[in-house]
Every structure is written in structure tokens, then in C-alpha cells.
Design an enzyme around this catalytic site. Structure first.
Site, PDB file in Angstrom:
ATOM      1  N   TYR A   1       3.292   9.708  -0.501  1.00  0.00           N
ATOM      2  CA  TYR A   1       4.436   9.077   0.178  1.00  0.00           C
ATOM      3  C   TYR A   1       5.740   9.262  -0.604  1.00  0.00           C
ATOM      4  O   TYR A   1       6.812   8.998  -0.082  1.00  0.00           O
ATOM      5  CB  TYR A   1       4.211   7.569   0.389  1.00  0.00           C
TER       6      TYR A   1
ATOM      7  N   ASP B   1       0.832  -1.196   0.000  1.00  0.00           N
ATOM      8  CA  ASP B   1       0.000   0.000   0.000  1.00  0.00           C
ATOM      9  C   ASP B   1       0.870   1.252   0.000  1.00  0.00           C
ATOM     10  O   ASP B   1       1.588   1.518   0.955  1.00  0.00           O
ATOM     11  CB  ASP B   1      -0.887  -0.013   1.246  1.00  0.00           C
TER      12      ASP B   1
ATOM     13  N   HIS C   1      -7.542   9.912  -1.279  1.00  0.00           N
ATOM     14  CA  HIS C   1      -6.779   9.863  -0.027  1.00  0.00           C
ATOM     15  C   HIS C   1      -7.510  10.498   1.168  1.00  0.00           C
ATOM     16  O   HIS C   1      -7.484   9.967   2.277  1.00  0.00           O
ATOM     17  CB  HIS C   1      -5.408  10.528  -0.225  1.00  0.00           C
TER      18      HIS C   1
ATOM     19  N   LYS D   1      -2.870   6.142  -4.081  1.00  0.00           N
ATOM     20  CA  LYS D   1      -3.948   7.077  -3.753  1.00  0.00           C
ATOM     21  C   LYS D   1      -3.685   8.443  -4.399  1.00  0.00           C
ATOM     22  O   LYS D   1      -2.533   8.827  -4.592  1.00  0.00           O
ATOM     23  CB  LYS D   1      -4.046   7.272  -2.231  1.00  0.00           C
TER      24      LYS D   1
END
Length: 275
Positions: free
Chosen positions: A53, A48, A111, A78
Site C-alpha cells: 500500500y 490494517d 499477502h 503484510k
């Protein structure tokens, strides 16, 4: 369920492994590649990530280098808040796909429920789904009222809602609402960033089974039929977080852990965030 390859079946028939590796705050480059490599070697088949990120590239690289066929690894990413809206989401997805180096993503999520934007964003996800670029779509950090808002006029029901979920934040009403609507609940921060691991109830239960507090909490997720994605970069911890299938908690123990709920968050409240 008896292993890392065990899957929840989403409402469109797609299979999603119950346990995955989360890579929030894992650095792009060797750190993320090595965490994903380790996880795949241990037997994880679910990773994930998210545009936010900034490590999609490393995730994609590690999966390709593992030699495991792409279709055997379930990959989530996301769309970030600043890219929300219809056209901007399609562009953001394109960017994520290029970074990952894949030709499809298994699950694409909104998100956060950005006010005034998340419905348009979700409409873009529906298009990506219909065009075959994603195998499943869903949302993250959505309360019941956000979900109701989407369900009111979406063509394709979200398949997943990924939220903060742990013994201090059991989200019972949300969980029940998702179950009633065929939406799979998924836990981020299942170990409450480590805060829950000294809780005496959990430590005691672990002692009885010769298991760590983390393993007890993750097992609790699974028995509640919640997909869980503990994050770690330590090989021993990645391995430990997967060793959940040789014991099960009694109904009484499940209730004791449920009773630890304080509606306490370590992350922002989806009704009140400003990023």
C-alpha cells in the site's frame, strides 16, 4: 460485543479488535494520516496496512501523534509477493518496521499465496514470531488447500486468514475450515467496493433499524464472528462504519443476507493471480 474496543481472541491469546480501518489505496502523506487520525479519535484501535500500500510511514506517524499508547493500537502489515521467500521476507519485514517506526507489529501476514514460495515466507514469519517482533502471524487470500499445505508442516498455526468476504462471496467452507482449525477469518473489501450497497434486501433491513446498508453488512460480518476492516478516507464514513453496536440482526435477516451469495469476487482469485 458492544463496542469498537471489543476483540476476537486469537489462538495464542492475543486480542484483535473486531473492527479496524483498512487503508488500501489510501495515499501516503496527509490522506492516510488524516484517515488514521479520524479513526483513532472515533475509537478504532485497529489499523490494517501492507508494504504494497506504500503508506506504512503515514500510518505509524498518525498512531504516534495520536498520543494513544502504542500497545493499545493493533497494527497489521503484510509481506508483498515480490519479497516472498525466507531471507527476503525477513528483510521486507525490517523495512516495514522501520517505515512504521515501531519496534514490533501486532500481526504480520503473507499477502498472497505465491506458488512455490509461500511456505518459505511463512517460515520467516514463524521466526519473527519466535523472536518477539510480531505478536501474531497469519496469511491472506489463502484457500483451504493453501492452508492445508501450511498446516502440514508449520510449527505455529496461522492465527488469521484475511480474505475477500462479503454477502456476494460468503466463503462458507473456508470459514468452517478456519473455525475448525482455530484460525480467525478476517474480511477485506467487506462492502464489495460499494457494489453491495444498493442491494434491496440490505437496504430494507437497514431501513428497519435506521441503519445504512454499510452498517448492516458490517454487522453481518460481526455476527458471523469475522473481523472486518472497511476502508474509507471520509470522516463521516469512518464514523458510520463504526456505529454497529446498538442493533443486531435476527437469525432470519442473517439468512437473507447469506442467501445473496453468488461466489462473486471483486478481487483476483487466489488460485489464479499473476502479480
Amino acid at each position: 460485543m458492544n463496542g469498537l474496543q471489543d476483540c476476537a481472541t486469537l489462538h495464542n491469546g492475543v486480542k484483535m479488535p473486531w473492527v479496524g480501518l483498512g487503508v488500501y489505496k489510501v495515499k501516503e502523506g496527509e490522506e492516510v494520516r488524516s484517515a488514521v487520525r479520524t479513526a483513532l479519535e472515533v475509537g478504532y484501535r485497529h489499523v490494517d496496512t501492507a508494504a504494497f500500500y506504500e503508506n506504512e510511514e503515514g500510518v505509524g506517524q498518525a498512531i504516534r501523534e495520536s498520543g494513544i499508547p502504542r500497545e493499545q493500537v493493533f497494527v497489521t502489515t503484510k509481506v508483498w509477493n515480490t519479497d516472498q521467500g525466507y531471507e527476503t521476507t525477513l528483510k521486507a519485514f525490517d523495512k516495514s518496521l522501520k517505515k512504521l517506526g515501531f519496534d514490533y507489529v501486532d500481526l504480520y501476514l503473507v499477502h498472497w499465496p505465491v506458488k512455490g514460495k509461500y511456505k518459505e515466507t511463512y517460515r520467516a514469519l514463524e521466526k519473527l514470531y519466535k523472536d518477539g517482533y510480531v505478536r501474531a502471524i497469519g496469511v491472506s487470500n489463502f484457500h483451504i488447500h493453501h492452508l492445508q499445505d501450511v498446516l502440514a508442516d508449520c510449527e505455529i498455526k496461522p492465527m488469521v486468514n484475511q480474505v475477500e468476504y462479503h454477502p456476494r462471496l460468503t466463503q462458507k467452507e473456508l470459514h468452517a475450515f478456519c473455525q475448525e482449525n482455530g484460525i480467525q477469518l478476517e474480511a477485506w473489501s467487506p462492502l464489495m467496493r460499494g457494489e453491495i450497497l444498493n442491494e434491496p434486501t440490505i437496504v430494507d433491513i437497514g431501513r428497519k433499524y435506521g441503519k445504512t446498508p454499510a452498517q448492516v453488512v458490517l454487522r453481518w460480518d460481526l455476527q458471523h464472528r469475522v473481523v472486518t476492516i472497511p476502508k474509507s478516507v471520509t470522516p463521516a464514513r469512518i464514523k458510520e462504519n463504526a456505529d454497529l453496536f446498538d442493533f443486531s440482526l435476527t437469525d432470519e435477516e442473517m439468512k437473507q443476507i447469506d442467501a445473496l451469495n453468488l461466489n462473486k469476487r471483486v478481487g483476483p482469485d487466489p488460485d489464479n493471480f499473476n502479480f
